[in-house]
Enzyme design. Structure first.
Site, short mmCIF file in Angstrom:
data_model
loop_
_atom_site.label_atom_id
_atom_site.label_comp_id
_atom_site.label_asym_id
_atom_site.label_seq_id
_atom_site.Cartn_x
_atom_site.Cartn_y
_atom_site.Cartn_z
N GLU A 163 -12.41 3.58 -8.01
CA GLU A 163 -11.96 3.03 -6.72
C GLU A 163 -12.91 3.41 -5.61
OE1 GLU A 163 -7.06 3.14 -7.15
OE2 GLU A 163 -8.07 4.38 -5.66
N CYS A 164 -13.42 2.42 -4.90
CA CYS A 164 -14.17 2.62 -3.67
C CYS A 164 -15.28 3.66 -3.84
CB CYS A 164 -13.22 2.98 -2.53
SG CYS A 164 -13.93 2.72 -0.88
N GLY A 165 -15.12 4.87 -3.33
CA GLY A 165 -16.14 5.89 -3.47
C GLY A 165 -16.45 6.20 -4.92
N MET A 203 -16.41 4.01 -7.32
CA MET A 203 -17.29 2.91 -7.73
C MET A 203 -18.70 3.12 -7.20
SD MET A 203 -17.01 -1.18 -6.89
CE MET A 203 -17.32 -0.95 -5.13
N SER A 215 -13.74 -1.37 -8.12
CA SER A 215 -13.50 -2.18 -6.93
C SER A 215 -13.39 -1.28 -5.71
CB SER A 215 -12.21 -2.99 -7.09
OG SER A 215 -11.95 -3.77 -5.92
#
Length: 467
Positions: A323-325, A327, A436
Site C-alpha cells: 500500500e502506498c509507501g 508500493m 496500489s
C-alpha cells in the site's frame, strides 16, 4: 465530545490529545477516535489514552461500524473523545455529519491569533450553520494574553459557551511534515508536550468541569446494525496462513482495526522491521503498509537481504500486498526532493535517486504538491461470481512512472471501478504482487481482504471507462 475546528491547522489534535491526557492522568479511562481516514493524528491520541485509536467515517467504515465501536468504548471507559477532520463542515461525510448522527456535542477549537470580535461571529456561525448540531462550547487557541482572552470571551453571544483559552506557545505546537503531524514515537518529548498543554487546560473552564457535568451521550444499538466489531463473525478464510507485516518508521500507516480483521480471518501475524535489519519472517504472504519510505530511502536502498528475501518470496508464488509507501519501496528507483520535507538527510536540497527493491519496474518521484487525495473503493475477488468491495482512501505526494499497465483502478464513491478510469488509483498486479496507492479499510470487506493475501489469482471488476 467531538473536537472540531473551522479548518485544518487550528489545533484540534493538540486539544483532543491534551484533554484525553488530562483525564487519563487523573485516573479516568479514556478512549479516543479519529473522524475520517488518518494514520498520524491517532498516534498522538493513542499516546494520550494508552489505548488503540480507531477511525470513524460514515462512508469508509460505515454507520453501523461507528456506532458499534462507540458503544463498545462507552461500555468500558469514562470519557469518549472524537477528533474531527479538516473543518467542521468539510468533506462528505463531514465531522458535523458524524456529530449529528450520534449526538456528539461539538467543542470548537478556534485559532484566535490576530482575532478579536470576529471570534464571536465565527463561533456563532459554527454553532448555527447546521440546525440541530449538538454543541458543547468553544475554546480559543494561540491566545496572546489574558486581556486578549477577555476580548474573545466578550465577543461570544453566549458567555456560557466559553470553555477557555490556550496561550500562543511554540511548545504547544505539534511538529508537522508533508503528510501531516510528525509521529509521536519520533519525539523523545512527545508526552512532555501533551502534559504541558494538559497543565494549562486543567486551569480552563473545560478542564475544571466536573465529569458529571460533561455532555452525556448514549450509543444505543439500532436494528440492522450488524455485527459488533469487537466480536466479528468473520469466516476464517486465512486460517493457517502467516502474514508478515513490515512495521517501523518507514512502514507505519497501519489501522489497528486492520490487524483485528486479519486476526479474525484466522491469520497469524508476524511483524518485522526492514530499517532494523530484520529478516523476512517465514510466511505465506507479506503486507507492506504505507509510511515514509522517502524519509528513509537511503537506508531502505541498503536493505539488500530484505530485497533478496522478497524476490525469493515472490518467485515462490507467495502474495505481497503493498500500500502506498509499501508500493514505493518495491519500484526500481525512488527520487526524493532532497529537502527536509521528504528526506531524513538534508543533502543540500539536491534531488537524489535511490535504488529500491526492484520487484516492480519503474520509478517513483516525490512531488512538491499533493498528488492524490480522497475516498476510494476497490472491487475484487478470487472468482467472478464472488466479488467484494473494499473501501478506503488515498493520500500521497509521489507519482509512479512504470511500464506496467494497471490491472484496474479504484473508484471514487458513487462511480464505477474501471480499467483506465481517471477517477481512482491504479492497481498493479505483477505476478503475486498486488500494489496500489490505495489504503484499504479491511473491515469494509473481510472477504476482499482475504483475496489480497490469498495465493489464488485475483479477479477484478472491469467496466467501461468513466470520468
Amino acid at each position: 465530545m467531538l473536537v472540531a475546528a473551522p479548518a485544518s491547522g487550528q489545533g484540534k489534535t493538540t486539544v483532543a490529545a491534551a484533554l484525553a491526557r488530562l483525564h487519563a492522568r487523573q485516573g479516568r479511562r479514556v478512549r479516543a477516535f479519529k473522524c475520517g481516514p488518518d494514520f498520524l493524528d491517532p498516534h498522538w491520541l493513542a499516546l494520550a489514552t494508552g489505548a488503540p485509536v480507531h477511525s470513524l467515517d460514515l462512508w469508509m467504515t460505515g454507520e453501523a461500524d461507528c456506532r458499534a465501536r462507540l458503544r463498545a468504548a462507552a461500555r468500558e471507559c469514562d470519557l469518549v473523545i472524537v477528533e474531527g477532520v479538516m473543518g467542521l463542515f468539510d468533506g462528505t461525510p463531514s465531522a458535523a455529519d458524524l456529530a449529528v448522527r450520534f449526538g456528539l456535542p461539538v467543542l470548537a477549537v478556534i485559532d484566535a491569533h490576530a482575532m478579536a470580535g470576529t471570534f464571536g461571529a465565527l463561533a456563532y456561525g459554527l454553532q448555527n450553520f447546521r440546525p440541530g448540531l449538538p454543541w458543547a462550547g468553544v475554546l480559543a487557541n494561540r491566545v496572546a494574553s489574558e486581556r486578549h482572552a477577555g476580548m474573545l470571551k466578550d465577543a461570544l453571544r453566549e458567555p456560557a459557551q466559553w470553555l477557555g483559552a490556550l496561550p500562543r506557545d511554540a511548545g504547544f505546537t505539534l511538529p508537522e511534515r508533508h503528510l501531516g503531524l510528525v509521529l509521536a514515537t519520533e519525539l523523545d518529548d512527545a508526552m512532555a508536550r501533551l502534559d504541558a498543554v494538559a497543565d494549562v487546560l486543567a486551569t480552563t473552564p473545560l478542564g475544571l468541569m466536573p465529569v458529571a457535568q460533561l455532555p452525556q451521550v448514549s450509543f444505543e444499538p439500532v436494528a440492522g446494525d450488524g455485527i459488533d466489531p469487537a466480536d466479528p463473525a468473520v469466516p476464517p478464510l486465512l486460517a493457517g496462513r502467516t502474514i508478515a507485516i513490515a512495521r517501523d518508521a518507514a512502514f507505519s500507516f497501519i489501522y489497528p482495526a486492520n490487524l483485528d480483521v486479519l486476526t479474525a480471518l484466522g491469520a497469524r501475524l508476524s511483524f518485522f522491521s526492514p530499517l532494523a535489519g530484520d529478516a523476512l519472517p517465514a510466511c505465506d504472504a507479506v503486507w507492506l503498509p504505507g509510511g515514509y519510505p522517502e524519509l528513509h530511502a537511503e537506508a531502505l536502498s541498503a536493505c539488500t537481504p530484505m530485497r533478496d528475501a522478497l524476490v525469493a518470496h515472490v518467485a515462490a508464488g507467495k502474495p505481497v500486498w503493498a500500500e502506498c509507501g509499501g508500493m514505493m519501496a518495491l519500484f526500481d528507483e525512488l527520487a526524493t526532493q532532497g529537502n527536509a520535507q521528504d528526506s531524513a538527510q538534508d543533502h543540500g536540497h539536491v534531488p537524489r535517486t535511490h535504488r529500491m527493491w526492484g520487484l516492480l519496474p519503474g520509478k517513483v518521484s516525490m512531488q512538491k504538491r499533493l498528488a492524490g487525495l480522497g475516498p476510494q473503493q476497490l472491487t475484487l475477488g478470487t472468482h467472478r461470481s464472488h466479488m467484494h468491495t473494499l473501501r478506503g482512501h488515498t493520500f500521497h505526494y509521489s507519482l509512479a512512472d512504470t511500464p506496467l499497465p494497471p490491472a484496474a483502478h479504484t473508484a471514487r464513491p458513487g462511480l464505477t471501478q474501471a480499467v483506465g478510469a481517471r477517477s481512482g488509483e491504479a492497481l498493479y498486479v505483477h505476478g503475486p504482487v498486488r500494489a496500489s496507492y490505495f489504503h484499504a479499510w479491511f473491515a469494509s470487506s473481510p472477504q476482499a481482504t482475504a483475496c489480497l493475501f490469498s495465493a489464488m489469482p485475483i479477479e477484478l471488476e472491469r467496466h467501461a471507462t468513466v470520468d
